[in-house]
Design an enzyme around this catalytic site. Sequence first.
Site, PDB file in Angstrom:
ATOM      1  N   GLN A  17       0.824  -1.195   0.000  1.00 35.94           N
ATOM      2  CA  GLN A  17       0.000   0.000   0.000  1.00 35.94           C
ATOM      3  C   GLN A  17       0.862   1.251   0.000  1.00 35.94           C
ATOM      4  OE1 GLN A  17      -3.418  -0.110   2.611  1.00 35.94           O
ATOM      5  NE2 GLN A  17      -3.343  -2.333   2.768  1.00 35.94           N
ATOM      6  N   LYS A  48       1.822   7.706   6.429  1.00 37.50           N
ATOM      7  CA  LYS A  48       0.718   6.859   5.987  1.00 37.50           C
ATOM      8  C   LYS A  48      -0.543   7.702   5.992  1.00 37.50           C
ATOM      9  CE  LYS A  48       2.440   2.317   7.399  1.00 37.50           C
ATOM     10  NZ  LYS A  48       2.149   1.055   8.132  1.00 37.50           N
ATOM     11  N   ALA A 103       8.870   8.070  12.920  1.00 34.77           N
ATOM     12  CA  ALA A 103      10.306   8.371  12.866  1.00 34.77           C
ATOM     13  C   ALA A 103      11.051   7.288  12.092  1.00 34.77           C
ATOM     14  CB  ALA A 103      10.858   8.492  14.276  1.00 34.77           C
ATOM     15  N   PHE A 104      12.121   7.687  11.443  1.00 38.00           N
ATOM     16  CA  PHE A 104      12.944   6.749  10.681  1.00 38.00           C
ATOM     17  C   PHE A 104      13.881   5.973  11.606  1.00 38.00           C
ATOM     18  CE2 PHE A 104      13.652   7.110   5.869  1.00 38.00           C
ATOM     19  CZ  PHE A 104      12.286   7.077   5.641  1.00 38.00           C
ATOM     20  N   LEU A 105      14.109   4.707  11.255  1.00 33.25           N
ATOM     21  CA  LEU A 105      15.113   3.902  11.936  1.00 33.25           C
ATOM     22  C   LEU A 105      16.501   4.296  11.440  1.00 33.25           C
ATOM     23  CD1 LEU A 105      13.354   0.430  11.831  1.00 33.25           C
ATOM     24  CD2 LEU A 105      13.991   1.682  13.896  1.00 33.25           C
ATOM     25  N   ASP A 154      -1.734  -9.229  11.383  1.00 29.55           N
ATOM     26  CA  ASP A 154      -0.784  -9.149  10.270  1.00 29.55           C
ATOM     27  C   ASP A 154       0.661  -9.111  10.775  1.00 29.55           C
ATOM     28  OD1 ASP A 154      -0.042  -8.905   7.573  1.00 29.55           O
ATOM     29  OD2 ASP A 154       0.085  -6.737   7.735  1.00 29.55           O
ATOM     30  N   GLU A 172      11.700  -7.766  13.018  1.00 32.25           N
ATOM     31  CA  GLU A 172      13.089  -7.382  12.784  1.00 32.25           C
ATOM     32  C   GLU A 172      13.819  -7.092  14.097  1.00 32.25           C
ATOM     33  OE1 GLU A 172      13.333  -4.157  10.019  1.00 32.25           O
ATOM     34  OE2 GLU A 172      11.922  -5.056   8.606  1.00 32.25           O
ATOM     35  N   ASP A 183       4.889  -1.707  11.821  1.00 35.92           N
ATOM     36  CA  ASP A 183       3.751  -1.982  10.925  1.00 35.92           C
ATOM     37  C   ASP A 183       2.517  -2.449  11.684  1.00 35.92           C
ATOM     38  OD1 ASP A 183       5.250  -1.264   8.723  1.00 35.92           O
ATOM     39  OD2 ASP A 183       5.952  -3.302   8.351  1.00 35.92           O
TER      40      ASP A 183
END
Length: 518
Positions: A200, A216, A320-322, A388, A393, A408
């Site tokens: 998506q 998103k 936030a970005f990893l 889902d 990780e 997610d």
Amino acid sequence: MFLIRSMKLKNRLAVGCGLSLVLFTLLVVVDLQMNLGICKPNVPSTGYHGKFKYNPDEDKTGVFKEFQRKFLGSGSKETTTMKNSGDILTTVRERVPMPPTMNDKYEDLMAIILNKIDDKTPTNYHKVIIKNEPNDETNPNMSEMLEIKIQKNATNLEKFQLSITKKEMYSKNDEIVPALLKDMIKQPIIHIVQKEGGTQLKLIIEYPNDVHALFKPMRFPREQQTLPNHFYFTDFERHNAEIAAFHLDRLLGFRRALPVAGRVLNITSEIYQLADDDLLKTFFISPSNNVCFHGKCSYYCDTSHAICGNPDTLEGSFAAFLPTYENAQRKVWRHPWRRSYHKRRKAQWETDADYCTMVRDIPPYDSGRRLLDLMDMSLYDFLMGNMDRHHYETFKIFGNQTFPIHLDHGRGFGRAYHDEISILAPMLQCCMIRASTLETLLKFHNGPKKLSDAMRESMKVDPIAPILIEPHLEALDRRVVIILQGIRDCLKKVDLETKQNTAAEYDFSQNDDSKNRN
């Protein structure tokens, strides 16, 4: 004259017969869809969304029936409740509003947490409620592992990323996370590009000083729930679910999810004027004069599934970005309780009652913290209704004795009136939970502040609050009870097995003594 009258009568008869056939056909179609029992026996269906039916001739071992009895019933407001005994593992399908154990204080579980053990306490409670788990005293952060010093002029995102430790994403009283949330909400956007991969649409938001966030967009109103006939892998992702999942993760004390905040964008000035060429090609004006776009992705990226503003304002979640450092790569693990993602085929854990025994023998679940982390993750997903969870990780740099990253959660909080018990399969099959996690759940259940109240208070500061509608908040309190009841039943199960084993050993020793005397 007679001929004309007879022809009209024939026409009338023909029309009447035609209408009768049409009505009969409609009746058959409705019967097949709603299972009214007119054309076939009314056989109750089971399984996800009523798709699977149990056939005793196909279940040679009885495993499926036992698993269905234990895990596929639910304590939902919509379809199920517990039997009078309160046994979560023997749920039945009835229509009642709430589980009967809502007012139970679970003093037996609290006594174990407080070490107030008495004769009524199950003998082997320590096998279910894990207090003395393997503990690694060292807790280095990303800065120390990468040998990168956190500069005073570093951005809040860089400070957050370099402060990630081996045991958690951020500390309990961390001051960087609020500042980072504020940046994602207030900082001006300078560029937008669509994120590659995934089923998506997701957008990468670029702020000044090379700061990024994952966007998103809002797909539909908060009140719209997952359709009963939609599989978990075909449902839309919800922007508000990502925000709620961050707050839930923090309240449960896990701190394994990325900081997420909501924000309202102007599609024209903050997306269209800043987007790359590929994304620009998908913009259009809808018949209602709203600005829309759909991007390019595997599913739901076409005109019929476009994202539209009102007329050009759009809210969404910003995560936030990893870390993107070369040495901070992540390892992807296949979740042992992964669903089959097939309309008819089932996963092994759905048919094997001893599945957890097999998992316990496989690294990294045979030692350390990982299996307990998956127990936490299962109840975390259950509280959200998130089915889902196919992979997870970890950070490679910390090795195997580190936490799984909670990522997610867009398919969570989809059904407020349905509690999917199968999400709890890891915890119910392994019959184990961290003592600290159980203590947190008991604290929210017994008050003075319920989990729903804590979530409501935590999320009210978000710019797009209210994040969840009230039925979803009420579901959190109901699901806490279901988890607690499951732990109680696990204690009974382990205690019964212990007594049976003891009796068997006693009988065996008695037989040996008898043989020796003879």
